[in-house]
Each structure stands twice: as C-alpha cells, then as structure tokens.
Design a protein around this motif. Structure first.
Motif, short mmCIF file in Angstrom:
data_model
loop_
_atom_site.label_atom_id
_atom_site.label_comp_id
_atom_site.label_asym_id
_atom_site.label_seq_id
_atom_site.Cartn_x
_atom_site.Cartn_y
_atom_site.Cartn_z
N GLY A 53 0.84 -1.18 0.00
CA GLY A 53 0.00 0.00 0.00
C GLY A 53 0.88 1.24 0.00
N VAL A 54 0.45 2.24 -0.71
CA VAL A 54 1.24 3.46 -0.90
C VAL A 54 0.47 4.62 -0.28
N LEU A 55 1.19 5.54 0.33
CA LEU A 55 0.56 6.73 0.89
C LEU A 55 0.35 7.75 -0.23
N LEU A 56 -0.91 8.07 -0.50
CA LEU A 56 -1.25 9.09 -1.50
C LEU A 56 -1.80 10.32 -0.76
N ASN A 57 -2.03 11.41 -1.48
CA ASN A 57 -2.51 12.63 -0.83
C ASN A 57 -3.89 12.46 -0.20
N ASP A 58 -4.65 11.46 -0.61
CA ASP A 58 -5.97 11.21 -0.01
C ASP A 58 -5.95 9.99 0.92
N GLY A 59 -4.76 9.63 1.40
CA GLY A 59 -4.63 8.55 2.36
C GLY A 59 -3.95 7.33 1.78
N PRO A 60 -3.66 6.33 2.62
CA PRO A 60 -2.97 5.13 2.13
C PRO A 60 -3.90 4.26 1.29
N THR A 61 -3.30 3.60 0.31
CA THR A 61 -4.07 2.64 -0.49
C THR A 61 -4.09 1.31 0.26
#
Length: 178
Positions: A90-98
């Motif tokens: 899971g990757v941290l994106l600007n709208d939260g972790p995937t």
C-alpha cells in the motif's frame, strides 16, 4: 443479454456522450439501456463492463464488494523489488494510504494492440510492464501509485474486473459477458 465486455480505446470516456476532445461510448456502441458499470479514465484503455441491469451495475461498481481489478501498466524505468514491495503493502497518497495490492513485474511486453496515439518514448529511459491487482478504485489510483514509487505510468490497460477478462477483444470491440 445483460452484461457486455468492451475494450475501451485510449481517448474514449466511460459515458455515451462525448466531451471536448474525448469521444463517447456512442461512437462504438449502440446499446440502448446499457450503462457503464464503473469508470475508466479517457487516457486509460481496456476492459469496461456495461449492463442494462441496475442492480448488477451497482454491484460491479460499488467498492464495498471489493471486486478485484487487474491492470497492466507500462511505467518509466525498471521497478526494483523494493518498489514492488511498496506497491504490494500500500502506498501513501494525498488522499490517504491505499489498500495492499498485488504487484509484479511482467516478464515481457504483453500482447496488446498498439495504442493510438503511441506513448511518448524517451531514448535513454527504459520502460517496464507491471501487473497491479487492486480492490479499490480511487481517481487515477494506479497512475498515482506507480508515480509514488518513482515510476510514472506511460500506458495503462485494465485487463480484468473480477471474473471478467478483456481477452482478445480488439480496441473498440465488444462482446457478451454473461
């Protein structure tokens, strides 16, 4: 016939009405009463499911059902084992972790029809193909995930939604799925 598989070409919206420079589904399909079950960005290609059954449409598109979506992404550079592990965790994106994903490097370029227009090629930067399997569907999620691990997506093709496969459908072609 309740469900149709469509190989959405690059530059086509997941709606029947065209907008701006993008074509609509009506340029390829004449299926009154059918609607897309989910979305696929205009600059992405591949499997789009359409149905005339509202309950089925809701089931396929609803993230609560967590139907797996499989993508092949041509990315800039050759991802390391660490980059693949980041995608898997899971990757941290600007709208939260995937959510965790399944990620693997494909051993060779997959047998896909050429994209029209072709992707931009850089003479001194190699590319690789990844297979990503996700259970969520945020806006431009796969592209944002690969960029977050340092490998921007150049071409993105969805090849499966749950049990439904793109198979050998040519770009712009459709077939019954049920």
């Amino acid at each position: 016939m309740e469900l149709v598989r469509f190989n959405k070409p690059y530059g086509v919206l997941s709606q029947f009405t065209p907008e701006g420079r993008w074509q609509g589904l009506r340029d390829y399909l004449d299926l009154p009463g059918f609607y897309a079950a989910g979305r696929l960005d205009a600059d992405s290609e591949g499997l789009l499911l359409l149905t005339s059954n509202g309950a089925l449409q809701a089931h396929i598109a609803d993230p609560r059902h967590k139907m797996e979506k499989t993508y092949w992404a041509q990315v800039e550079g050759i991802p390391s084992a660490q980059a693949l592990q980041q995608l898997a965790q899971g990757v941290l994106l600007n709208d939260g972790p995937t959510r965790p994903a399944r990620a693997r490097l494909l051993p060779a370029e997959p047998p896909l029809a050429p994209r029209n227009p072709p992707i931009r090629q850089r003479q001194h930067i190699p590319t690789a193909w990844l297979e990503l399997v996700i259970r969520e569907g945020r806006n431009r999620q796969v592209r944002r995930m690969t960029a977050a691990v340092g490998h921007p997506t150049l071409r993105l093709v969805r090849v499966a939604i749950g049990p439904y496969q793109l198979g050998d459908l040519a770009p712009g072609a459709w077939a019954r799925a049920d």
